[in-house]
Design a protein around this motif. Structure first.
Motif, mmCIF file in Angstrom:
data_model
loop_
_atom_site.group_PDB
_atom_site.id
_atom_site.type_symbol
_atom_site.label_atom_id
_atom_site.label_comp_id
_atom_site.label_asym_id
_atom_site.label_seq_id
_atom_site.Cartn_x
_atom_site.Cartn_y
_atom_site.Cartn_z
ATOM 1 N N ALA A 59 21.429 80.365 23.404
ATOM 2 C CA ALA A 59 20.611 80.353 24.617
ATOM 3 C C ALA A 59 19.393 79.463 24.431
ATOM 4 C CB ALA A 59 20.182 81.778 24.963
ATOM 5 N N GLU A 65 20.571 80.364 31.277
ATOM 6 C CA GLU A 65 19.472 80.246 30.310
ATOM 7 C C GLU A 65 18.897 78.831 30.346
ATOM 8 O OE1 GLU A 65 18.226 82.614 28.564
ATOM 9 O OE2 GLU A 65 19.748 84.200 28.518
ATOM 10 N N THR A 76 19.289 75.246 27.873
ATOM 11 C CA THR A 76 20.573 75.116 27.186
ATOM 12 C C THR A 76 21.255 73.832 27.634
ATOM 13 O OG1 THR A 76 20.806 77.528 27.225
ATOM 14 C CG2 THR A 76 22.780 76.232 26.679
#
Length: 450
Positions: A202, A229, A232
């Motif tokens: 993440a 997330e 990323t």
């Protein structure tokens, strides 16, 4: 003459040793049990199906009907076990829990299963690889590391279904320079990106190396993680100069979920959700203040935080060094099997069924089964291994009619690896008409399927 006969009698009283308690090793054990054969099933890990446990979060593209050995399912059915729905697609965890663990616990198999028994080597008793005299009459010696120390087990035959080990990242078949030192930032296989390993990826920059179905699964999970997330990012590096034909047969694939997996992977590339780098042949991994830099032949990639190696598998042949094996120099598969699976010449992704004849070695009574029998070729399906186990066990018991009989028709992939046409697709003919099951003949197995 009398001594030879005595040795033969002694050898016939010994068990068959099966190495590896994964799906194919357990299938071999089931077939041996059904035929009343003495056997030992040796597993290096503390539980059966260890490999599948490592990708327990991944859903198979093949349904249950291709992941159950028919005879093993019959044995389980006699205990009250209820088979899963034939057309449902299990995860690796479900495969273990609903099939492999019940099979290992079956009273015909459980007493012969030895966990934490790692095979270190296989040889002929009293004969190294060089010595021929009396070789075929001598039993096998299986050296095993157990919780109580090393020991030798004598066997009349050995079935090695121990699976394979991951390939390194280096494009030359060697670990990339720096790969060993950076192993703590490299995952080999399919990490549980959305579950157990979420914190590892993440908000991180991730490089995925490899162009097969394992890579597809990782990429799809990473793209979903990136949507959830911030920070990323996903880069995908492949050695091939083009991905034509690599996404599979789509709607032409007779395993629909396999076709859809390829289509989904193609879609995230076309949508720009993954940065694709083709023609990248990795040679070195460098640790810099900005992250890990993958260096290829002529250029380097942007720094990343983590690398996923989805680069396929190869057999670990070191324990078999004292045996006389007949392995193809390219694929490291048995020489009779190699022409059916060599990705350099194989014109489609579908492998015809095969049995003991294609799996034989000069070392009489020794067989490689399952993923290990495929060497470095990536086209293995579980049900293929079950057919191998059925045929080999029949041969070991002298049932030659059953050993030569083909009892399996596999689904076509709808994909070929032939020359790329002008439209960017790999050229391929239509799959040939399916024959009725017949005896395996050399003329039939000499060519690929389409």
């Amino acid at each position: 003459m009398a001594n030879t006969g005595s040795n033969a009698t002694r050898r016939s009283s010994l068990p068959v040793v099966v190495i590896g308690a994964g799906p194919v090793g357990l299938a071999a054990a089931a077939h041996l049990a059904a035929r009343g054969q003495s056997f030992l099933l040796l597993e290096a890990q503390p539980a059966v199906g260890w490999s599948a446990r490592q990708w327990q979060h991944v859903r198979l593209f093949s349904p249950w009907k291709y992941n159950l050995d028919p005879l093993a399912a019959e044995l389980l059915g006699r205990t009250g076990w209820v088979a899963p729905l034939a057309d449902a697609h299990p995860t690796g965890g479900e495969l273990v829990e609903q099939y492999l663990e019940p099979l290992a616990a079956h009273p015909a198999i459980a007493p012969h299963l030895r966990l934490r028994h790692r095979v270190l080597a296989v040889a002929r008793q009293g004969r190294d690889r060089l010595l021929t005299t009396g070789r075929s009459a001598a039993p096998f010696v299986v050296r095993v590391e157990t919780p109580l120390g090393e020991t030798d087990i004598l066997a009349r035959a050995v079935i090695d279904a121990s699976g394979a080990v991951p390939n390194p990242l280096g494009a030359s078949g060697l670990p990339a320079i720096g790969e060993e030192a950076m192993r703590h930032r490299i995952f080999y296989g399919i990490p549980d990106v959305l579950g157990q390993h979420r914190a590892r990826y993440a908000g991180r920059r991730v490089l995925v190396v490899g162009s097969g179905h394992s890579a597809f699964n990782v990429l799809l999970d990473l793209v979903q993680l990136a949507a959830e997330e911030p920070g990323t990012s996903v880069m995908w590096a492949v050695r091939r100069d083009s991905l034509a034909g690599r996404f599979g047969g789509g709607e032409r694939d007779e395993l629909p979920e396999r076709g859809r997996l390829g289509q989904r992977a193609q879609a995230i590339v076309e949508q720009g959700l993954v940065k694709l780098v083709t023609g990248f042949r990795l040679t070195r991994i460098e640790e810099t203040p900005d992250g890990l830099v993958a260096v290829g032949e002529g250029h380097s990639l942007a720094p990343v935080d983590e690398i996923v190696a989805a680069t396929g598998f190869r057999p670990d042949l070191a324990p078999l060094r004292e045996l006389r094996l007949s392995l193809d120099p390219i694929t490291e598969a048995p020489v009779e099997l190699a022409p059916l699976i060599d990705p350099n010449v194989h014109s489609c992704g579908t492998v015809p069924p095969h049995g003991f004849k294609e799996l034989r070695h000069p070392e009489e009574g020794f067989f490689l089964l399952g993923l290990k029998s495929y060497g470095r070729a990536p086209t293995f399906l579980m049900r293929t291994g079950y057919e191998q186990a059925r045929s080999v066990v029949a041969a070991l018991t002298g049932d030659w009619e059953a050993a030569e009989r083909v009892e399996l028709v596999l689904p076509h992939t709808g994909v070929c690896s032939g020359p790329v046409a002008a439209d960017g697709e790999a050229a391929c003919c239509e799959p040939a008409a399916r024959p009725e099951p017949v005896l395996i003949r050399p003329a039939v197995r000499s060519r690929a399927c389409c």
